[in-house]
Design a protein around this motif. Structure first.
Motif, PDB file in Angstrom:
ATOM      1  N   ASP A   1       0.759  -1.231  -0.134  1.00 17.99           N
ATOM      2  CA  ASP A   1       0.039  -0.133  -0.078  1.00 17.99           C
ATOM      3  C   ASP A   1       0.876   1.036  -0.119  1.00 17.99           C
ATOM      4  N   ASN A   2       2.019   1.093  -0.239  1.00 17.02           N
ATOM      5  CA  ASN A   2       3.075   2.342  -0.555  1.00 17.02           C
ATOM      6  C   ASN A   2       2.873   3.036   0.878  1.00 17.02           C
ATOM      7  N   SER A   3       3.101   2.381   1.908  1.00 17.60           N
ATOM      8  CA  SER A   3       3.508   2.823   3.160  1.00 17.60           C
ATOM      9  C   SER A   3       4.612   2.364   3.887  1.00 17.60           C
ATOM     10  N   ILE A   4       5.680   2.978   3.903  1.00 16.67           N
ATOM     11  CA  ILE A   4       6.773   2.515   4.253  1.00 16.67           C
ATOM     12  C   ILE A   4       6.938   2.556   5.904  1.00 16.67           C
ATOM     13  N   ARG A   5       7.171   1.225   6.352  1.00 14.87           N
ATOM     14  CA  ARG A   5       7.389   1.000   7.438  1.00 14.87           C
ATOM     15  C   ARG A   5       8.705   0.860   8.121  1.00 14.87           C
ATOM     16  N   TYR A   6       8.989   1.266   9.342  1.00 16.85           N
ATOM     17  CA  TYR A   6      10.222   1.187   9.686  1.00 16.85           C
ATOM     18  C   TYR A   6      10.413  -0.096  11.099  1.00 16.85           C
ATOM     19  N   ALA A   7      11.503  -0.780  11.107  1.00 13.95           N
ATOM     20  CA  ALA A   7      11.619  -1.597  12.250  1.00 13.95           C
ATOM     21  C   ALA A   7      13.109  -1.628  12.678  1.00 13.95           C
ATOM     22  N   LEU A   8      13.334  -2.027  13.939  1.00 18.10           N
ATOM     23  CA  LEU A   8      14.771  -2.008  14.245  1.00 18.10           C
ATOM     24  C   LEU A   8      15.371  -3.078  13.587  1.00 18.10           C
ATOM     25  N   CYS A   9      16.776  -2.742  13.438  1.00 14.82           N
ATOM     26  CA  CYS A   9      17.466  -3.953  12.809  1.00 14.82           C
ATOM     27  C   CYS A   9      18.104  -4.764  14.103  1.00 14.82           C
ATOM     28  N   LYS A  10      18.593  -5.831  13.741  1.00 14.48           N
ATOM     29  CA  LYS A  10      19.506  -6.612  14.717  1.00 14.48           C
ATOM     30  C   LYS A  10      20.916  -6.414  14.973  1.00 14.48           C
ATOM     31  N   ASP A  11      21.313  -6.655  15.849  1.00 13.46           N
ATOM     32  CA  ASP A  11      22.709  -6.283  16.100  1.00 13.46           C
ATOM     33  C   ASP A  11      23.626  -6.164  15.081  1.00 13.46           C
ATOM     34  N   ASP A  12      23.609  -7.119  14.134  1.00 15.12           N
ATOM     35  CA  ASP A  12      24.324  -7.182  13.105  1.00 15.12           C
ATOM     36  C   ASP A  12      24.307  -6.353  12.014  1.00 15.12           C
ATOM     37  N   CYS A  13      23.579  -5.636  12.082  1.00 21.20           N
ATOM     38  CA  CYS A  13      23.349  -4.495  11.038  1.00 21.20           C
ATOM     39  C   CYS A  13      24.592  -3.457  11.500  1.00 21.20           C
ATOM     40  N   LYS A  14      25.271  -3.124  10.290  1.00 25.23           N
ATOM     41  CA  LYS A  14      26.348  -2.083  10.646  1.00 25.23           C
ATOM     42  C   LYS A  14      26.095  -1.045   9.604  1.00 25.23           C
ATOM     43  N   GLU A  15      26.632   0.289   9.970  1.00 29.89           N
ATOM     44  CA  GLU A  15      26.390   1.240   8.923  1.00 29.89           C
ATOM     45  C   GLU A  15      26.791   1.063   7.407  1.00 29.89           C
ATOM     46  N   GLY A  16      25.527   1.209   6.796  1.00 32.42           N
ATOM     47  CA  GLY A  16      25.698   0.992   5.462  1.00 32.42           C
ATOM     48  C   GLY A  16      25.718  -0.426   4.952  1.00 32.42           C
ATOM     49  N   HIS A  17      25.369  -1.198   5.562  1.00 28.58           N
ATOM     50  CA  HIS A  17      25.358  -2.794   5.414  1.00 28.58           C
ATOM     51  C   HIS A  17      24.383  -3.479   6.259  1.00 28.58           C
ATOM     52  N   HIS A  18      23.251  -3.398   5.669  1.00 31.02           N
ATOM     53  CA  HIS A  18      22.235  -4.069   6.495  1.00 31.02           C
ATOM     54  C   HIS A  18      22.284  -5.551   6.332  1.00 31.02           C
ATOM     55  N   HIS A  19      21.842  -6.271   7.266  1.00 25.47           N
ATOM     56  CA  HIS A  19      21.743  -7.903   7.307  1.00 25.47           C
ATOM     57  C   HIS A  19      20.382  -8.126   7.819  1.00 25.47           C
ATOM     58  N   ASP A  20      19.414  -7.506   7.511  1.00 21.78           N
ATOM     59  CA  ASP A  20      18.108  -8.002   7.775  1.00 21.78           C
ATOM     60  C   ASP A  20      17.462  -9.422   6.987  1.00 21.78           C
ATOM     61  N   HIS A  21      18.056 -10.266   7.024  1.00 23.56           N
ATOM     62  CA  HIS A  21      17.721 -11.434   6.182  1.00 23.56           C
ATOM     63  C   HIS A  21      16.544 -12.236   6.837  1.00 23.56           C
ATOM     64  N   HIS A  22      15.491 -11.371   7.376  1.00 26.96           N
ATOM     65  CA  HIS A  22      14.450 -12.154   7.737  1.00 26.96           C
ATOM     66  C   HIS A  22      13.148 -11.745   6.910  1.00 26.96           C
ATOM     67  N   VAL A  23      12.169 -12.576   7.293  1.00 23.43           N
ATOM     68  CA  VAL A  23      10.866 -12.173   6.634  1.00 23.43           C
ATOM     69  C   VAL A  23       9.969 -11.239   7.221  1.00 23.43           C
ATOM     70  N   HIS A  24       9.122 -10.502   6.461  1.00 20.91           N
ATOM     71  CA  HIS A  24       8.427  -9.628   7.332  1.00 20.91           C
ATOM     72  C   HIS A  24       7.017 -10.049   7.220  1.00 20.91           C
ATOM     73  N   PHE A  25       5.787  -9.613   8.169  1.00 17.94           N
ATOM     74  CA  PHE A  25       4.714 -10.111   7.858  1.00 17.94           C
ATOM     75  C   PHE A  25       3.648  -8.902   8.302  1.00 17.94           C
TER      76      PHE A  25
END
Lengths: 138, 138
Positions: free
Chosen positions: A72-96
């Motif tokens: 629906d074109n509404s961007i949501r934001y969620a906390l990253c896990k600890d292993d996210c570093k600046e400029g290098h996201h690791h959010d390899h999980h599924v969103h629901f």
DNA sequence: GTAACTGCAAAATATTTGCATCCTT
DNA sequence: AAGGATGCAAATATTTTGCAGTTAC
């Protein structure tokens, strides 16, 4: 997951300010993802619209939160896990996204599946968003 | 896949008008997905902004095109396959966004993988968007 | 004290709505 | 002829930018 707002900010070499503490606090105190509007309208808190934009942008850049695109074109934001570093996201999980309560969850335990892409395509990141009914609404 | 613009419109009981023919034609003549802006700025064609909004909305409702959410908050639209019916999309394929040319492809042959969701969650639709380098850019 | 952050104003974009006119069937 | 589609104007909503005042370190 570091739960202390001040510590998270310090770890990312951001100065500790009221807005940042409050906005980051919102993310920590609930399980779902937040849209820009959710934060702005949050009862009890009065954030300047512009500050919210800039704070969210800073957090994304620092890898503290990540964005979840929804249909629906509404961007949501969620906390990253600890292993996210600046400029290098690791959010390899599924969103629901729950179609009933419209809460967006990060299913940290559900790993993004492997994909067999056609010849010639190489992917650096795969985003999976499932839509349906969550455990609280069924 | 029906390739005739007029026939597609007729099949969906839409009146055949200039804008609809031209906009639908744009989708048929190229492989990628189109964003609202792409259509509006399309060289050689002058579409009223409002008409584009309304036409795209109509097409989505009729199941002629579907939306692809991407991380940068730009919604793209792409043709549905024939088995999409009004109000009941079946686009169970993976989408691919090239980070170089930023063309968005529908990978019709790559099927959305099964997911093991946590207890209590049931999904009605799963959207998968892969990001990387496409076959033309590698 | 200095650099960074905030909040206000305003600009730039994007999206929606109302309505009179025109086109498709 | 009638209903629907279009295009213009204008109302809303969203996002970005500039700048002066304030705050964190």
């Amino acid at each position: 997951m570091v739960k202390d707002v001040k510590e998270i900010l310090k770890n990312n070499s951001l100065s500790i300010t009221g807005s940042r503490e409050k906005i980051l606090g919102l993310f920590l105190e609930q399980p779902g993802a937040l849209a820009h509007g959710d934060i702005e309208k949050r009862a009890g808190e009065k954030f300047d619209r512009v500050t919210v934009y800039r704070t969210l942008q800073t957090f994304v850049e620092k890898g503290i939160i990540h964005t979840i695109p929804t249909a629906d074109n509404s961007i949501r934001y969620a906390l990253c896990k600890d292993d996210c570093k600046e400029g290098h996201h690791h959010d390899h999980h599924v969103h629901f996204v729950c179609t009933k309560c419209s809460i967006t969850y990060c299913l940290d335990d559900v790993v993004t599946p492997e994909l067999k892409l056609p010849k010639g395509y190489t992917s650096s990141h795969i985003e999976v968003v499932a839509e349906g009914i969550c455990k609280n609404c069924k």
